[in-house]
Design a protein around this motif. Structure first.
Motif, PDB file in Angstrom:
ATOM      1  N   TYR B 129      10.074  47.403  16.694  1.00 27.65           N
ATOM      2  CA  TYR B 129      11.383  47.236  17.205  1.00 27.65           C
ATOM      3  C   TYR B 129      11.444  48.214  18.459  1.00 27.65           C
ATOM      4  O   TYR B 129      12.106  47.941  19.652  1.00 27.65           O
ATOM      5  CB  TYR B 129      12.487  47.806  16.255  1.00 27.65           C
ATOM      6  N   GLN B 132       9.989  46.508  21.284  1.00 23.61           N
ATOM      7  CA  GLN B 132      11.006  45.326  21.828  1.00 23.61           C
ATOM      8  C   GLN B 132      12.284  45.851  22.694  1.00 23.61           C
ATOM      9  O   GLN B 132      12.298  45.547  23.642  1.00 23.61           O
ATOM     10  CB  GLN B 132      11.629  44.566  20.696  1.00 23.61           C
ATOM     11  N   GLU B 135      10.708  46.778  25.754  1.00 22.82           N
ATOM     12  CA  GLU B 135      10.496  45.746  26.990  1.00 22.82           C
ATOM     13  C   GLU B 135      11.736  45.386  27.678  1.00 22.82           C
ATOM     14  O   GLU B 135      11.904  44.957  28.796  1.00 22.82           O
ATOM     15  CB  GLU B 135       9.988  44.448  26.177  1.00 22.82           C
TER      16      GLU B 135
END
Lengths: 158, 169
Positions: B129, B132, B135
């Motif tokens: 997570y 993510q 990003e």
């Protein structure tokens, strides 16, 4: 623990939207195509086995008083002693040990901003630690529930 | 810091309902009876408290531990100030983020201004997570005052109690 479809739907849809009306569970029942009684029974079961800690209004602590996140950096071998000192303050409602230079993280809540400042000073004095004070910047506040993904849980138990 | 003035009756409402509503067909009737109000007045008060931000939401509060989410990580990010609100909202919209806040930096000790709490069933899930979020934030992260991000996983809960108002002021 295994969850039937209705339990899963209730847990996920309910974290954010509880219909605000006379018969909220009837409205949910219609949404999920089940009876009001089924919704009530399922919710009662989820409450009884502790999956739901409660159902109802979630109040904004900041609006009901004054609160902040705070942290201290404590030598690893001293963490229990310092945590106990902090936990003894009634203004503390969360305290987590975390893996970091700042290793004790807690939330302090008091009736007024002045009381909050005083409590933080007292905690600093009692622990002989410099307290990192990280209040929420209110205007930028975001608060959300998160979606529970049930599949892995089901796989774990089966 | 703004404060909402809460009336005596609203305080009674908070004290009565902060432990939860009863799981019955007409929960607001119960509130109305307890507070000696009409059901319509209870619903109107609830709508008003919500509009004023005293009530965040009316919801089921799950016990994440019972649901298998035994790990949580507080991810912290140094996001450039003029994009922080915009990207904070994006992070808050991620399904695995439960809380997302902007907080002031304390330089030089603390350079992070965005906090996002993630929950998972193991440490690997939490790291995924974090990746993510990284990003998503890549274009607005900055490193001139320290590392761009960090993750603080919880090792132990030392105290956890809900906030409770008392009936006396």
């Amino acid at each position: 623990m295994e969850f039937d479809l209705l339990s899963q739907q209730l847990i996920n849809s309910y974290q954010r939207d509880f219909p605000l009306c006379d018969r909220p569970f009837l409205k949910l029942a219609q949404q999920f195509g089940v009876s009001e009684q089924q919704v009530l029974t399922t919710l009662k079961t989820l409450k009884k086995n502790g999956v739901l800690s409660r159902l109802g209004p979630v109040f904004n602590h900041q609006q009901a008083g004054s609160s902040t996140l705070a942290a201290v950096a404590v030598p690893a071998n001293d963490i229990d002693r310092v945590a106990e000192i902090i936990n003894n303050f009634e203004q503390i409602n969360h305290n987590y040990a975390r893996e970091h230079h700042y290793n004790l993280w807690f939330v302090v809540t008091a009736p007024t901003p002045e009381d909050l400042t005083q409590a933080l000073t007292d905690i600093g004095d009692a622990t002989a630690c410099e307290v990192l004070i990280l209040p929420m910047e209110k205007s930028h506040h975001i608060d959300l529930s998160f979606t529970v993904c049930f599949k892995p849980v089901m796989e774990q138990v089966s | 810091m703004t404060t909402n003035t809460i009336s005596a009756l609203e305080r009674q409402y908070i004290v009565l309902t902060q432990g939860g509503l009863p799981v019955c067909a007409k929960p607001y009737h119960w509130v109305a009876e307890q507070l000696d109000m009409s059901v319509d007045d209870v619903l109107t008060m609830t709508i008003d408290l919500k509009a004023r931000g005293v009530i965040r939401r009316i919801a089921a509060v799950p016990n994440h531990y019972k649901l298998g989410y035994q790990f949580n990580g507080m991810t912290t990010w140094d996001v450039c100030d003029d994009r922080a609100l915009e990207f904070g909202k994006k992070v808050g919209d991620l399904p695995f983020v439960s809380h997302c806040y902007l907080r002031p930096r304390h330089l030089p000790q603390w350079n992070y201004n965005l906090f996002a709490m993630v929950h998972g069933r193991n440490e690997q899930e939490i790291k995924q997570y974090q990746h993510q979020i990284n990003e998503l934030l890549s274009e607005v992260l900055q490193t001139h005052q320290g590392p761009a991000n960090d993750i603080l996983t919880s090792t132990r809960i030392l105290k956890k109690t809900g906030l409770r108002l008392t009936s006396t002021k």
